[in-house]
Design a protein around this motif. Structure first.
Motif, short mmCIF file in Angstrom:
data_model
loop_
_atom_site.label_atom_id
_atom_site.label_comp_id
_atom_site.label_asym_id
_atom_site.label_seq_id
_atom_site.Cartn_x
_atom_site.Cartn_y
_atom_site.Cartn_z
N GLN A 53 3.59 14.94 -0.05
CA GLN A 53 3.31 14.59 1.34
C GLN A 53 1.86 14.88 1.72
OE1 GLN A 53 6.42 15.84 4.17
NE2 GLN A 53 7.80 15.95 2.42
N GLU A 54 1.27 15.93 1.16
CA GLU A 54 -0.14 16.19 1.43
C GLU A 54 -1.02 15.06 0.88
OE1 GLU A 54 -1.68 18.20 3.33
OE2 GLU A 54 -0.06 19.58 3.81
N TYR A 55 -0.68 14.58 -0.30
CA TYR A 55 -1.42 13.45 -0.86
C TYR A 55 -1.23 12.19 -0.02
CZ TYR A 55 -3.50 15.39 -5.05
OH TYR A 55 -4.30 16.11 -5.92
N LEU A 56 -0.02 11.97 0.47
CA LEU A 56 0.23 10.80 1.32
C LEU A 56 -0.57 10.88 2.61
CD1 LEU A 56 4.09 10.35 0.88
CD2 LEU A 56 2.26 9.08 -0.26
N ALA A 57 -0.63 12.06 3.22
CA ALA A 57 -1.42 12.23 4.44
C ALA A 57 -2.90 11.96 4.16
CB ALA A 57 -1.23 13.64 5.00
N PHE A 58 -3.37 12.42 3.02
CA PHE A 58 -4.75 12.17 2.59
C PHE A 58 -5.00 10.67 2.41
CE2 PHE A 58 -7.36 11.46 -1.30
CZ PHE A 58 -8.58 11.98 -0.89
N LEU A 59 -4.07 9.98 1.75
CA LEU A 59 -4.25 8.56 1.47
C LEU A 59 -4.14 7.70 2.73
CD1 LEU A 59 -2.40 8.31 -1.96
CD2 LEU A 59 -4.88 8.26 -1.55
N LEU A 65 0.83 -1.22 0.00
CA LEU A 65 0.00 0.00 0.00
C LEU A 65 0.86 1.26 0.00
CD1 LEU A 65 -2.84 -0.96 2.51
CD2 LEU A 65 -3.10 -0.53 0.05
N ALA A 66 1.96 1.23 0.74
CA ALA A 66 2.85 2.40 0.79
C ALA A 66 3.45 2.68 -0.58
CB ALA A 66 3.95 2.18 1.82
N PHE A 67 3.88 1.62 -1.27
CA PHE A 67 4.44 1.79 -2.61
C PHE A 67 3.40 2.37 -3.55
CE2 PHE A 67 5.19 0.07 -6.90
CZ PHE A 67 6.44 0.63 -7.15
N ILE A 68 2.17 1.86 -3.48
CA ILE A 68 1.08 2.35 -4.33
C ILE A 68 0.73 3.79 -3.99
CG2 ILE A 68 -1.39 2.06 -4.82
CD1 ILE A 68 -0.84 -1.02 -4.54
N ALA A 69 0.65 4.10 -2.69
CA ALA A 69 0.33 5.47 -2.27
C ALA A 69 1.39 6.45 -2.77
CB ALA A 69 0.21 5.55 -0.75
N TRP A 70 2.65 6.06 -2.68
CA TRP A 70 3.73 6.93 -3.17
C TRP A 70 3.58 7.18 -4.66
CZ3 TRP A 70 7.23 10.13 -1.16
CH2 TRP A 70 8.18 10.65 -2.04
N ARG A 71 3.31 6.13 -5.42
CA ARG A 71 3.16 6.29 -6.88
C ARG A 71 1.98 7.21 -7.23
NH1 ARG A 71 2.89 1.54 -10.73
NH2 ARG A 71 3.06 3.31 -12.12
N LEU A 122 1.87 1.08 7.58
CA LEU A 122 1.77 1.92 6.38
C LEU A 122 2.47 3.26 6.61
CD1 LEU A 122 0.67 2.75 3.59
CD2 LEU A 122 -1.52 3.27 4.71
N ALA A 123 2.21 3.88 7.75
CA ALA A 123 2.84 5.17 8.05
C ALA A 123 4.36 5.03 8.11
CB ALA A 123 2.29 5.72 9.37
N ARG A 124 4.84 3.98 8.73
CA ARG A 124 6.29 3.79 8.83
C ARG A 124 6.94 3.64 7.46
NH1 ARG A 124 6.05 -0.38 13.92
NH2 ARG A 124 6.11 1.22 15.56
N LYS A 125 6.29 2.88 6.59
CA LYS A 125 6.83 2.71 5.23
C LYS A 125 6.82 4.04 4.47
CE LYS A 125 8.03 -1.59 4.68
NZ LYS A 125 9.43 -1.92 4.31
N LEU A 126 5.76 4.80 4.62
CA LEU A 126 5.69 6.09 3.92
C LEU A 126 6.71 7.07 4.47
CD1 LEU A 126 1.85 6.54 3.37
CD2 LEU A 126 3.61 6.02 1.66
N ILE A 127 6.95 7.02 5.77
CA ILE A 127 8.00 7.86 6.36
C ILE A 127 9.35 7.54 5.72
CG2 ILE A 127 9.30 8.30 8.48
CD1 ILE A 127 6.52 7.89 9.94
N GLU A 128 9.62 6.24 5.51
CA GLU A 128 10.87 5.84 4.84
C GLU A 128 10.94 6.40 3.42
OE1 GLU A 128 11.32 1.61 4.89
OE2 GLU A 128 11.07 1.47 7.07
N HIS A 129 9.82 6.30 2.68
CA HIS A 129 9.80 6.84 1.31
C HIS A 129 10.08 8.34 1.31
CE1 HIS A 129 8.59 3.33 -0.94
NE2 HIS A 129 7.48 3.15 -0.25
N VAL A 130 9.42 9.06 2.21
CA VAL A 130 9.60 10.51 2.28
C VAL A 130 11.03 10.85 2.65
CG1 VAL A 130 8.98 12.57 3.62
CG2 VAL A 130 7.18 11.06 2.75
N GLU A 131 11.57 10.16 3.65
CA GLU A 131 12.94 10.43 4.11
C GLU A 131 13.95 10.18 3.00
OE1 GLU A 131 15.08 9.83 8.36
OE2 GLU A 131 14.10 8.07 7.51
#
Length: 201
Positions: free
Chosen positions: A58-64, A25-31, A105-114
């Motif tokens: 990041q706003e889109y990620l927070a939304f998702l 889900l994190a990979f899909i949300a990032w894309r 999911l949040a942890r994975k997205l934090i890694e993507h953002v970082e």
């Protein structure tokens, strides 16, 4: 142009641990978030710099993440789903499963953002800034409704408002909020919700 999203497991029928689902889900949300940030440029809205573009992502990620949380709230347990990688006892209840999924999911997205922020902008404490954003948006989106028909007008308007605020109100960007509310936000929701449901099938 819509992006193609792979949201089915290659070996269907195998139980998936919640962290594994969260990673997909994190990979899909990032894309999706990246695609929507690019689309604003394609629609001739103007970014000041890469930091501003990352802010929109990041706003889109927070939304998702908020979308995922609402979908998880209504998601029944499946017979072959593994709750986590080391579970030997009884399966957790719905609230615990939801918490596990959204935290992973949040942890994975934090890694993507970082990782992506460091690549584009150089060293910095990008993780903590994103965590702060997620906590703030979680409180704000809690006021708005998302049901079986999708996010409410107010839910989408909040996303549009935040993206507009990031991009500024100059002449070239004055209609960003409409683009996000009327098209991009809906597209992001639909793509992510479909992927979410597919990954649990």
């Amino acid at each position: 142009m819509a992006i193609r999203i792979k949201s089915h497991w290659s070996n269907a029928g195998t139980g998936r641990a919640l962290p594994e689902i969260a990673g997909a889900l994190a990979f899909i949300a990032w894309r999706i978030a990246l695609d929507k940030a690019i689309n604003l440029h394609c629609e001739r809205f103007v970014y000041r710099d890469d930091a501003q573009r990352l802010g929109v992502i990041q706003e889109y990620l927070a939304f998702l993440i908020q979308v995922a949380d609402r979908l998880a709230q209504a998601q029944p347990a499946t017979a072959d789903e593994a709750p986590d990688d080391a579970a030997d006892g009884p399966a957790p209840d719905r609230a615990a499963r939801r918490r596990l999924l959204i935290t992973a999911l949040a942890r994975k997205l934090i890694e993507h953002v970082e990782d992506n922020s460091a690549d584009l902008l150089g060293p910095g404490d990008y993780a903590q800034a994103f965590i702060t954003l997620l906590n703030q948006r979680s409180d704000e989106y809690a006021q708005y409704q998302l049901d079986a028909q999708g996010p409410s007008y107010a839910f989408l308007r909040h996303l549009g408002y935040e993206v507009q605020g990031l991009m500024g109100g100059g002449q070239e960007n004055r209609w960003v909020i409409d683009q996000v509310m009327d098209r991009d936000g809906w597209d992001a929701y639909r793509s992510f919700a479909k992927a979410f449901r597919d990954l649990f099938d």
